[in-house]
Design a protein around this motif. Structure first.
Motif, PDB file in Angstrom:
ATOM      1  N   LYS A 140       3.788  12.247  -0.627  1.00 36.51           N
ATOM      2  CA  LYS A 140       4.056  12.828   0.691  1.00 36.51           C
ATOM      3  C   LYS A 140       3.673  11.847   1.796  1.00 36.51           C
ATOM      4  CE  LYS A 140       3.762  17.698  -0.518  1.00 36.51           C
ATOM      5  NZ  LYS A 140       3.019  18.964  -0.415  1.00 36.51           N
ATOM      6  N   THR A 141       4.581  11.683   2.743  1.00 39.58           N
ATOM      7  CA  THR A 141       4.304  10.860   3.924  1.00 39.58           C
ATOM      8  C   THR A 141       4.841  11.621   5.134  1.00 39.58           C
ATOM      9  OG1 THR A 141       6.433   9.708   4.005  1.00 39.58           O
ATOM     10  CG2 THR A 141       4.763   8.778   2.519  1.00 39.58           C
ATOM     11  N   THR A 142       4.693  11.065   6.323  1.00 40.61           N
ATOM     12  CA  THR A 142       5.154  11.793   7.514  1.00 40.61           C
ATOM     13  C   THR A 142       6.680  11.841   7.602  1.00 40.61           C
ATOM     14  OG1 THR A 142       5.025   9.803   8.888  1.00 40.61           O
ATOM     15  CG2 THR A 142       3.076  11.213   8.852  1.00 40.61           C
ATOM     16  N   THR A 143       7.380  11.001   6.839  1.00 41.73           N
ATOM     17  CA  THR A 143       8.848  11.105   6.813  1.00 41.73           C
ATOM     18  C   THR A 143       9.371  11.508   5.431  1.00 41.73           C
ATOM     19  OG1 THR A 143       9.002   8.710   6.465  1.00 41.73           O
ATOM     20  CG2 THR A 143       9.293   9.493   8.723  1.00 41.73           C
ATOM     21  N   SER A 144       8.448  11.828   4.532  1.00 39.66           N
ATOM     22  CA  SER A 144       8.850  12.463   3.262  1.00 39.66           C
ATOM     23  C   SER A 144       7.882  13.634   3.047  1.00 39.66           C
ATOM     24  CB  SER A 144       8.811  11.474   2.084  1.00 39.66           C
ATOM     25  OG  SER A 144       7.523  10.905   1.921  1.00 39.66           O
ATOM     26  N   PRO A 145       7.970  14.629   3.953  1.00 43.03           N
ATOM     27  CA  PRO A 145       6.967  15.704   3.951  1.00 43.03           C
ATOM     28  C   PRO A 145       6.974  16.544   2.688  1.00 43.03           C
ATOM     29  CG  PRO A 145       8.768  16.197   5.481  1.00 43.03           C
ATOM     30  CD  PRO A 145       8.957  14.787   5.041  1.00 43.03           C
ATOM     31  N   PHE A 146       8.098  16.512   1.940  1.00 46.32           N
ATOM     32  CA  PHE A 146       8.151  17.274   0.689  1.00 46.32           C
ATOM     33  C   PHE A 146       7.898  16.373  -0.518  1.00 46.32           C
ATOM     34  CE2 PHE A 146      11.290  18.911   3.788  1.00 46.32           C
ATOM     35  CZ  PHE A 146      10.573  20.043   4.192  1.00 46.32           C
ATOM     36  N   GLY A 147       7.508  15.159  -0.250  1.00 45.18           N
ATOM     37  CA  GLY A 147       7.329  14.177  -1.315  1.00 45.18           C
ATOM     38  C   GLY A 147       8.598  13.365  -1.481  1.00 45.18           C
ATOM     39  N   ARG A 148       8.469  12.076  -1.824  1.00 50.32           N
ATOM     40  CA  ARG A 148       9.663  11.234  -1.984  1.00 50.32           C
ATOM     41  C   ARG A 148      10.559  11.788  -3.083  1.00 50.32           C
ATOM     42  NH1 ARG A 148      10.199   4.817  -1.748  1.00 50.32           N
ATOM     43  NH2 ARG A 148      12.365   4.622  -2.411  1.00 50.32           N
ATOM     44  N   ASP A 149      11.799  12.031  -2.727  1.00 55.86           N
ATOM     45  CA  ASP A 149      12.774  12.623  -3.637  1.00 55.86           C
ATOM     46  C   ASP A 149      13.688  11.505  -4.152  1.00 55.86           C
ATOM     47  OD1 ASP A 149      14.778  13.967  -4.915  1.00 55.86           O
ATOM     48  OD2 ASP A 149      15.426  15.142  -3.157  1.00 55.86           O
ATOM     49  N   GLY A 189       1.801   4.961  11.398  1.00 57.02           N
ATOM     50  CA  GLY A 189       1.248   6.296  11.216  1.00 57.02           C
ATOM     51  C   GLY A 189       1.625   7.001   9.930  1.00 57.02           C
ATOM     52  N   GLY A 190       1.941   6.247   8.882  1.00 52.60           N
ATOM     53  CA  GLY A 190       2.066   6.861   7.562  1.00 52.60           C
ATOM     54  C   GLY A 190       3.441   7.356   7.187  1.00 52.60           C
ATOM     55  N   GLN A 191       4.481   6.605   7.563  1.00 47.64           N
ATOM     56  CA  GLN A 191       5.841   6.983   7.154  1.00 47.64           C
ATOM     57  C   GLN A 191       6.153   6.441   5.753  1.00 47.64           C
ATOM     58  OE1 GLN A 191       5.216   5.363  10.109  1.00 47.64           O
ATOM     59  NE2 GLN A 191       5.328   7.152  11.462  1.00 47.64           N
ATOM     60  N   MET A 192       7.257   6.943   5.184  1.00 48.44           N
ATOM     61  CA  MET A 192       7.670   6.507   3.853  1.00 48.44           C
ATOM     62  C   MET A 192       8.081   5.032   3.867  1.00 48.44           C
ATOM     63  SD  MET A 192      10.611   8.064   1.342  1.00 48.44           S
ATOM     64  CE  MET A 192      11.948   7.268   2.192  1.00 48.44           C
ATOM     65  N   ALA A 193       7.594   4.298   2.887  1.00 52.92           N
ATOM     66  CA  ALA A 193       7.941   2.884   2.728  1.00 52.92           C
ATOM     67  C   ALA A 193       8.897   2.755   1.542  1.00 52.92           C
ATOM     68  CB  ALA A 193       6.676   2.066   2.470  1.00 52.92           C
ATOM     69  N   PRO A 194       9.548   1.595   1.387  1.00 49.34           N
ATOM     70  CA  PRO A 194      10.391   1.397   0.207  1.00 49.34           C
ATOM     71  C   PRO A 194       9.566   1.432  -1.075  1.00 49.34           C
ATOM     72  CG  PRO A 194      10.113  -0.657   1.427  1.00 49.34           C
ATOM     73  CD  PRO A 194       9.558   0.431   2.277  1.00 49.34           C
ATOM     74  N   THR A 195       8.258   1.263  -0.910  1.00 44.73           N
ATOM     75  CA  THR A 195       7.338   1.227  -2.050  1.00 44.73           C
ATOM     76  C   THR A 195       6.632   2.569  -2.289  1.00 44.73           C
ATOM     77  OG1 THR A 195       5.839   0.336  -0.419  1.00 44.73           O
ATOM     78  CG2 THR A 195       6.828  -1.246  -1.934  1.00 44.73           C
ATOM     79  N   THR A 196       6.892   3.543  -1.429  1.00 43.84           N
ATOM     80  CA  THR A 196       6.284   4.868  -1.582  1.00 43.84           C
ATOM     81  C   THR A 196       6.699   5.468  -2.936  1.00 43.84           C
ATOM     82  OG1 THR A 196       6.184   5.279   0.786  1.00 43.84           O
ATOM     83  CG2 THR A 196       6.294   7.230  -0.635  1.00 43.84           C
ATOM     84  N   LEU A 197       5.718   6.043  -3.651  1.00 42.52           N
ATOM     85  CA  LEU A 197       5.993   6.546  -5.004  1.00 42.52           C
ATOM     86  C   LEU A 197       6.787   7.849  -4.960  1.00 42.52           C
ATOM     87  CD1 LEU A 197       2.495   5.850  -6.618  1.00 42.52           C
ATOM     88  CD2 LEU A 197       4.589   4.480  -6.844  1.00 42.52           C
ATOM     89  N   VAL A 198       7.533   8.095  -6.017  1.00 36.64           N
ATOM     90  CA  VAL A 198       8.275   9.353  -6.118  1.00 36.64           C
ATOM     91  C   VAL A 198       7.274  10.518  -6.066  1.00 36.64           C
ATOM     92  CG1 VAL A 198       9.698  10.793  -7.641  1.00 36.64           C
ATOM     93  CG2 VAL A 198      10.216   8.345  -7.379  1.00 36.64           C
ATOM     94  N   GLY A 199       7.562  11.471  -5.215  1.00 36.75           N
ATOM     95  CA  GLY A 199       6.669  12.630  -5.060  1.00 36.75           C
ATOM     96  C   GLY A 199       5.597  12.441  -4.014  1.00 36.75           C
ATOM     97  N   ASN A 234       0.822  -1.213   0.000  1.00 39.50           N
ATOM     98  CA  ASN A 234       0.000   0.000   0.000  1.00 39.50           C
ATOM     99  C   ASN A 234       0.856   1.263   0.000  1.00 39.50           C
ATOM    100  OD1 ASN A 234       0.891   0.064   2.612  1.00 39.50           O
ATOM    101  ND2 ASN A 234      -1.122  -0.084   3.574  1.00 39.50           N
ATOM    102  N   ALA A 235       2.130   1.114  -0.335  1.00 40.06           N
ATOM    103  CA  ALA A 235       3.016   2.257  -0.579  1.00 40.06           C
ATOM    104  C   ALA A 235       3.241   3.147   0.641  1.00 40.06           C
ATOM    105  CB  ALA A 235       2.504   3.093  -1.766  1.00 40.06           C
ATOM    106  N   ILE A 236       3.041   2.575   1.845  1.00 37.49           N
ATOM    107  CA  ILE A 236       3.215   3.403   3.049  1.00 37.49           C
ATOM    108  C   ILE A 236       3.308   2.498   4.276  1.00 37.49           C
ATOM    109  CG2 ILE A 236       0.787   3.710   3.812  1.00 37.49           C
ATOM    110  CD1 ILE A 236       1.513   6.822   3.721  1.00 37.49           C
ATOM    111  N   TYR A 237       3.911   3.030   5.352  1.00 37.10           N
ATOM    112  CA  TYR A 237       3.847   2.326   6.646  1.00 37.10           C
ATOM    113  C   TYR A 237       2.548   2.746   7.314  1.00 37.10           C
ATOM    114  CZ  TYR A 237       8.715   0.738   6.543  1.00 37.10           C
ATOM    115  OH  TYR A 237       9.882   0.114   6.222  1.00 37.10           O
ATOM    116  N   GLY A 238       1.593   1.843   7.365  1.00 43.57           N
ATOM    117  CA  GLY A 238       0.284   2.193   7.921  1.00 43.57           C
ATOM    118  C   GLY A 238       0.259   2.172   9.429  1.00 43.57           C
ATOM    119  N   MET A 239       0.682   1.057  10.019  1.00 39.82           N
ATOM    120  CA  MET A 239       0.540   0.853  11.457  1.00 39.82           C
ATOM    121  C   MET A 239       1.232   1.931  12.289  1.00 39.82           C
ATOM    122  SD  MET A 239      -0.575  -0.885  13.982  1.00 39.82           S
ATOM    123  CE  MET A 239      -0.980  -2.618  13.865  1.00 39.82           C
TER     124      MET A 239
END
Lengths: 248, 353
Positions: free
Chosen positions: A141-150, A129-139, A122-127
Motif C-alpha cells: 500500500k502506498t498513497t497512490t496504490s491505496p488498495f495495494g499494488r495490483d 510522500g510515499g507514492q507507488m514506485a516501479p519497484t513497489t511490491l505487489v500488494g 526502497n520500493a517507494i517514492y520517499g521525497m
C-alpha cells in the motif's frame, strides 16, 4: 588516545536531512569510504538525482552536479567523456533510475559507459510522500496504490539488476542491502568493486542497494528492516549478477 | 582565407570545431541530421568527441554534464527535438552552464513537417522550459552569418555562463553558399573555476546545480540571473536596418524570410515606394530600439514570418502603438513569395485597410 572510528573524509560536515532510520546515511558513508580507500576522492565527480537524495551534492566531499529527474547517467556520461581520467558516479533512487530514467541508465550501460551508479531501492517514492514506485511490491500500500499494488492494473515491480545484467556493456552488477553489519560489509565490498570496475576501464557498473523508508512505510526503523528482509529480499534476491573479473 | 562552398548544416559543424567545440551530443532529426553526420567524422579528427545519444533528452543532459565539467560543447536538432531538450535547457540556464544549441526549425505543431518554419520563435525567445530564464538567441539569414554566429555563440556562452541558441529555419540548414571562416574578435573570457573537474585535493568541491530550496536563496539566484540578462539586453542586441528615416513602409523579418522580403523591397522601390527594413539578428535580446529610428512618413509596419505571427508581438512592443502593424505569414513549411509581400507593401503604402 586511539581513534577507533571517525567520519569519512569523503563526507562534508553538513548534517544529513534524512529521516530517522533511513539507510541513505549508511549508503552515503559506504560510498564516501570507498572513494577515500581507493584514493580517488580528489578525482571524483558525483551526480545527484531528484528524490530523497537530491541534496547528496551537499554531503559528498567532491565535485558534484545536480541532474534533472532520471538524467543522472546522461549527465555522468557528459562528465566522463570530458574527464575520462576522473572517477564519475551517479547516486540515484528507484523513482529516478527505475522509472523516469530507465532510458538513460539502460543506454549508459549499453555504451559500456565507464561510470559507477549507486542505485538505492526502497520500493517507494520517499521525497514526494510515499507514492507507488516501479519497484513497489505487489500488494504494497502506498498513497497512490491505496488498495495495494495490483499486478493486473500496473504490473509487477521492475528488477533493475537482472535487466541490466543482460547488457554486455554492464561489467559489474550486484544487489546488496544494509540491514545488518554483515550485509553492510558486503555492500561496501560491492561498492568498492563497482568503482574498481570504472578505474580499471572495464565498463558500466551498478550496485543496487535495498533500502528502507520507515517514514512512508509507516514502520519503526527496526520493523522496517524486518519488512525489508521478509518482503523485499525474496523478490529482489541479493547477489552478484555480473563481474568483470569472473567473466559472468 | 578563401571561401568554400558549404551546406548550412555542415557549416554549423565546421564553425563549431573552428570555435574550439570539443564535444557534440546529438540525435538525428530532419532537417538537421547533416550536423551530427558531418561532426561525427570531423570532430574526432579534430581531437574531440562525438556521441550519438539515445534521445534528445539524453543529449541535452550530456551537454549539461560536459558543459558543467568545463568543456566547450553543443547539441543540435530541429523543432520537435528542441522541444524535448527544453527540460535540459532550463536546468542549464539555472545552473549557468555555457553551451550552444542549434535549432534548424521545421513546421509544427507536433510532428509537423520537415520543411522550413519560424514557428519556434516563442519557444526560442520566451524560454520553452520552466522558470524565469533567457537564452541569447541568434537568427542567421545566410550560411556566412550562420558560421559567424555559431563561432561567436561559443564565446558569448562562456562569457555569460549561459546557453546560446542558434534559431535558424530549415532552409538555412539545407542550402549551400560560399563561406569564409573568420576568427571572431578575441574577448577576455573568465576562467571556468566553477566547473567539476575533480578537486585534486587543492580546493573545496564545486557544485553545478539549479536547486535552491530556500525561497530567499532562490530569489537571490533569480535576481543574479536577471542582472545578467539585463546586461545581455544592453550589450548583445544585433540587427541590420536600412531606410528607416524616410520609409513609407517598414518591413521586419529575420532568417530566410528576410531575404525574400529584401527581394520584395527592391520590387517596391522600383515602383517608387520607399521601404525600410529591420532585420533582427539577435531574436533575444530583441532590437526594440531600432523602431525608434522609424521616421514620420511611415504609414505602417509589415512583419513577415513563417508562422501564425509570433515575432509580430515584439514588433508591436517595439513600435509601442505609434504605427499600425500588419502581418504576412506562411505556415506548415510554406515559404512566403516576394509577390505576396510586395502586395502587402503596396496596400500599406496606399493606405491599407
Amino acid at each position: 588516545m586511539t581513534i577507533v572510528y571517525e567520519k569519512s573524509k569523503g563526507l562534508t560536515d553538513v548534517p544529513f536531512h534524512y529521516c530517522p532510520g533511513c539507510t541513505h546515511g549508511v549508503i552515503h558513508k559506504l560510498v564516501a569510504e570507498s572513494l577515500v580507500e581507493l584514493g580517488v576522492l580528489d578525482d571524483a565527480i558525483g551526480v545527484a538525482p531528484v528524490g530523497c537524495s537530491v541534496l547528496a551534492y551537499k554531503y559528498f566531499n567532491c565535485d558534484m552536479q545536480e541532474a534533472a529527474h532520471g538524467r543522472a547517467p546522461a549527465v555522468a556520461t557528459g562528465i566522463k567523456r570530458v574527464h575520462p581520467d576522473k572517477v564519475v558516479f551517479s547516486y540515484q533512487g528507484d523513482g529516478d533510475l527505475a522509472s523516469i530514467g530507465t532510458a538513460e541508465v539502460v543506454h549508459a550501460a549499453h555504451r559500456g559507459e565507464k561510470i559507477t551508479t549507486i542505485f538505492v531501492n526502497n520500493a517507494i517514492y520517499g521525497m514526494t510522500g510515499g507514492q507507488m514506485a516501479p519497484t513497489t511490491l505487489v500488494g504494497q500500500k502506498t498513497t497512490t496504490s491505496p488498495f495495494g499494488r495490483d499486478e493486473a492494473h500496473c504490473g509487477k515491480p521492475i528488477r533493475i539488476s537482472e535487466m541490466l545484467a543482460t547488457i554486455d556493456g554492464a561489467k559489474f552488477i550486484e544487489r546488496v542491502t544494509v540491514d545488518t553489519p554483515a550485509n553492510i560489509r558486503k555492500a561496501k565490498k560491492a561498492i568498492k568493486r563497482a568503482f574498481e570496475c570504472q578505474i580499471k576501464g572495464e565498463g558500466f557498473a551498478l550496485v543496487e542497494v535495498l533500502s528502507t523508508c520507515p517514514t512512508n512505510w509507516g514502520l519503526t526503523p527496526l520493523k522496517a528492516l524486518e519488512w525489508l528482509r521478509d518482503n523485499m529480499i525474496p523478490y529482489y534476491p541479493l547477489g552478484n549478477f555480473r563481474d568483470f573479473g569472473e567473466g559472468k | 582565407m578563401s571561401k568554400v562552398l558549404m551546406k548550412g548544416n555542415e557549416a554549423v559543424g565546421a564553425a563549431a570545431i573552428k570555435a574550439g567545440c570539443k564535444f557534440f551530443f546529438g540525435y538525428p532529426i530532419t532537417p538537421s541530421s547533416e550536423i551530427p553526420e558531418y561532426i561525427s567524422k570531423a570532430l574526432p579528427e579534430a581531437g574531440g568527441v562525438f556521441l550519438q545519444a539515445e534521445s534528445e533528452i539524453a543529449a541535452i543532459n550530456m551537454v549539461y554534464g560536459a558543459g558543467g565539467a568545463g568543456a566547450r560543447c553543443m547539441t543540435a536538432s530541429s523543432s520537435p527535438g528542441i522541444s524535448l531538450k527544453q527540460e535540459g535547457i532550463t536546468y542549464i540556464a539555472g545552473a549557468e552552464i555555457p553551451c550552444v544549441i542549434v535549432n534548424m526549425m521545421r513546421g509544427g505543431p507536433g510532428l509537423g513537417s520537415i520543411q522550413p518554419s519560424q514557428a519556434d520563435y516563442y519557444q526560442s525567445t520566451r524560454g520553452g522550459g520552466n522558470g524565469d530564464y533567457r537564452t541569447l538567441c541568434y537568427a542567421p539569414s545566410s550560411i556566412q552569418e550562420l558560421v559567424d554566429y555559431v563561432m561567436l555563440a561559443f564565446d558569448k556562452a562562456d562569457y555569460y555562463r549561459n546557453p546560446v541558441l542558434i534559431a535558424a529555419d530549415g532552409m538555412i540548414g539545407q542550402i549551400m553558399e560560399a563561406v569564409e571562416f573568420k576568427d571572431p574578435e578575441p574577448i577576455d573570457l573568465p576562467p571556468k573555476d566553477w566547473a567539476t573537474t575533480g578537486t585534486g585535493g587543492k580546493r573545496k568541491p564545486n557544485v553545478v546545480n539549479s536547486l535552491y530550496l530556500q525561497a530567499e536563496e532562490l530569489q537571490e539566484h533569480n535576481k543574479n540571473l536577471e542582472a545578467k540578462y539585463k546586461k545581455m539586453e544592453e550589450n548583445e542586441v544585433v540587427y541590420e536596418a536600412f531606410g528607416l528615416e524616410d520609409a513609407e513602409v517598414v518591413c521586419v523579418a529575420y532568417g530566410t524570410t528576410s531575404r525574400i522580403v529584401k527581394t520584395a523591397i527592391k520590387q517596391a522601390q522600383a515602383k517608387g515606394i520607399k521601404v525600410g527594413m529591420i532585420r533582427p539578428i539577435s531574436l533575444w535580446p530583441y532590437p526594440y530600439d531600432a523602431f525608434k529610428k522609424i521616421g514620420d512618413k511611415a504609414k505602417g509596419i509589415l512583419a513577415v514570418e513563417m508562422s501564425q505571427g509570433q515575432m509580430v508581438d515584439d514588433v508591436k512592443i517595439g513600435i509601442a502603438g505609434r504605427l499600425p502593424v500588419y502581418f504576412n505569414g506562411t505556415q506548415g513549411g510554406m515559404v512566403p513569395t516576394p509577390g505576396s509581400i510586395l502586395a502587402d507593401i503596396e496596400k500599406i503604402a496606399g493606405g491599407a485597410k
